[in-house]
Design a protein around this motif. Structure first.
Motif, mmCIF file in Angstrom:
data_model
loop_
_atom_site.group_PDB
_atom_site.id
_atom_site.type_symbol
_atom_site.label_atom_id
_atom_site.label_comp_id
_atom_site.label_asym_id
_atom_site.label_seq_id
_atom_site.Cartn_x
_atom_site.Cartn_y
_atom_site.Cartn_z
ATOM 1 N N TYR A 299 0.817 -1.209 0.000
ATOM 2 C CA TYR A 299 0.000 0.000 0.000
ATOM 3 C C TYR A 299 0.854 1.263 0.000
ATOM 4 O O TYR A 299 0.466 2.283 -0.567
ATOM 5 C CB TYR A 299 -0.936 0.007 1.211
ATOM 6 N N GLU A 300 2.013 1.184 0.616
ATOM 7 C CA GLU A 300 2.883 2.356 0.688
ATOM 8 C C GLU A 300 3.402 2.747 -0.686
ATOM 9 O O GLU A 300 3.464 3.921 -1.041
ATOM 10 C CB GLU A 300 4.053 2.069 1.626
ATOM 11 N N LYS A 301 3.748 1.737 -1.511
ATOM 12 C CA LYS A 301 4.317 2.011 -2.828
ATOM 13 C C LYS A 301 3.332 1.767 -3.968
ATOM 14 O O LYS A 301 3.708 1.826 -5.128
ATOM 15 C CB LYS A 301 5.590 1.191 -3.030
ATOM 16 N N HIS A 302 2.086 1.458 -3.620
ATOM 17 C CA HIS A 302 1.022 1.295 -4.615
ATOM 18 C C HIS A 302 1.344 0.209 -5.640
ATOM 19 O O HIS A 302 1.221 0.427 -6.850
ATOM 20 C CB HIS A 302 0.746 2.615 -5.344
ATOM 21 N N VAL A 303 1.729 -0.953 -5.164
ATOM 22 C CA VAL A 303 2.068 -2.067 -6.039
ATOM 23 C C VAL A 303 1.265 -3.300 -5.640
ATOM 24 O O VAL A 303 1.174 -3.630 -4.465
ATOM 25 C CB VAL A 303 3.572 -2.404 -5.953
ATOM 26 N N ILE A 304 0.666 -3.955 -6.620
ATOM 27 C CA ILE A 304 0.005 -5.237 -6.402
ATOM 28 C C ILE A 304 0.817 -6.290 -7.144
ATOM 29 O O ILE A 304 1.091 -6.142 -8.338
ATOM 30 C CB ILE A 304 -1.441 -5.232 -6.926
ATOM 31 N N ILE A 305 1.199 -7.330 -6.438
ATOM 32 C CA ILE A 305 2.013 -8.381 -7.035
ATOM 33 C C ILE A 305 1.270 -9.708 -6.970
ATOM 34 O O ILE A 305 1.196 -10.333 -5.925
ATOM 35 C CB ILE A 305 3.364 -8.533 -6.291
ATOM 36 N N PRO A 306 0.660 -10.150 -8.086
ATOM 37 C CA PRO A 306 0.153 -11.515 -8.126
ATOM 38 C C PRO A 306 1.384 -12.401 -8.242
ATOM 39 O O PRO A 306 2.144 -12.294 -9.195
ATOM 40 C CB PRO A 306 -0.690 -11.563 -9.404
ATOM 41 N N ALA A 307 1.621 -13.268 -7.272
ATOM 42 C CA ALA A 307 2.908 -13.945 -7.187
ATOM 43 C C ALA A 307 2.819 -15.451 -7.332
ATOM 44 O O ALA A 307 1.893 -16.075 -6.848
ATOM 45 C CB ALA A 307 3.558 -13.607 -5.837
ATOM 46 N N TYR A 308 3.830 -16.017 -7.977
ATOM 47 C CA TYR A 308 3.952 -17.472 -8.094
ATOM 48 C C TYR A 308 4.712 -18.043 -6.909
ATOM 49 O O TYR A 308 4.966 -19.208 -6.835
ATOM 50 C CB TYR A 308 4.731 -17.851 -9.370
ATOM 51 N N TYR A 309 5.111 -17.187 -5.987
ATOM 52 C CA TYR A 309 5.926 -17.613 -4.860
ATOM 53 C C TYR A 309 5.330 -17.035 -3.583
ATOM 54 O O TYR A 309 4.523 -16.120 -3.619
ATOM 55 C CB TYR A 309 7.367 -17.140 -5.040
ATOM 56 N N GLU A 310 5.749 -17.568 -2.446
ATOM 57 C CA GLU A 310 5.308 -17.034 -1.173
ATOM 58 C C GLU A 310 6.052 -15.726 -0.919
ATOM 59 O O GLU A 310 7.268 -15.670 -1.016
ATOM 60 C CB GLU A 310 5.604 -18.019 -0.038
#
Length: 99
Positions: free
Chosen positions: A85-96
């Motif tokens: 939320y601080e850097k406004h990034v959403i990461i759909p991730a293949y890893y934990e």
């Protein structure tokens, strides 16, 4: 609030999105705006946020309106998703993702 949607923090070449058909389909359903990476990070007061990109590269940016958008992205990436939320990034991730 607008968020960049990336699959890794070093994901700056917008042509690479085309390699992930599921992500592209999800972004199309959510509604996405392609913004020059430099302009988006600059609007947050950040230089590059540690991504590798050329000035002409664009990133997918969504207006986060409701939880269904996140559910769609999580479904695409096997229910693993991280939001900075601080850097406004959403990461759909293949890893934990580390906490």
């Amino acid at each position: 609030m607008k968020f960049a949607v990336v699959t890794t923090l070093h994901y700056g070449d917008h042509k690479m999105y085309n390699d992930d058909v599921r992500l592209v389909d999800a972004l199309d359903k959510i509604g996405v705006e392609w913004i020059e990476a430099q302009k988006f990070w600059g609007s947050l007061g950040l230089d590059t946020y540690n991504i590798d990109y050329k000035p002409e590269d664009k990133i997918a940016v969504i207006e986060l309106k409701d939880i269904s958008q996140l559910a769609l992205l999580a479904e695409v990436e096997n229910d693993k998703i991280y939001i900075d939320y601080e850097k406004h990034v959403i990461i759909p991730a293949y890893y934990e993702v580390d906490d």
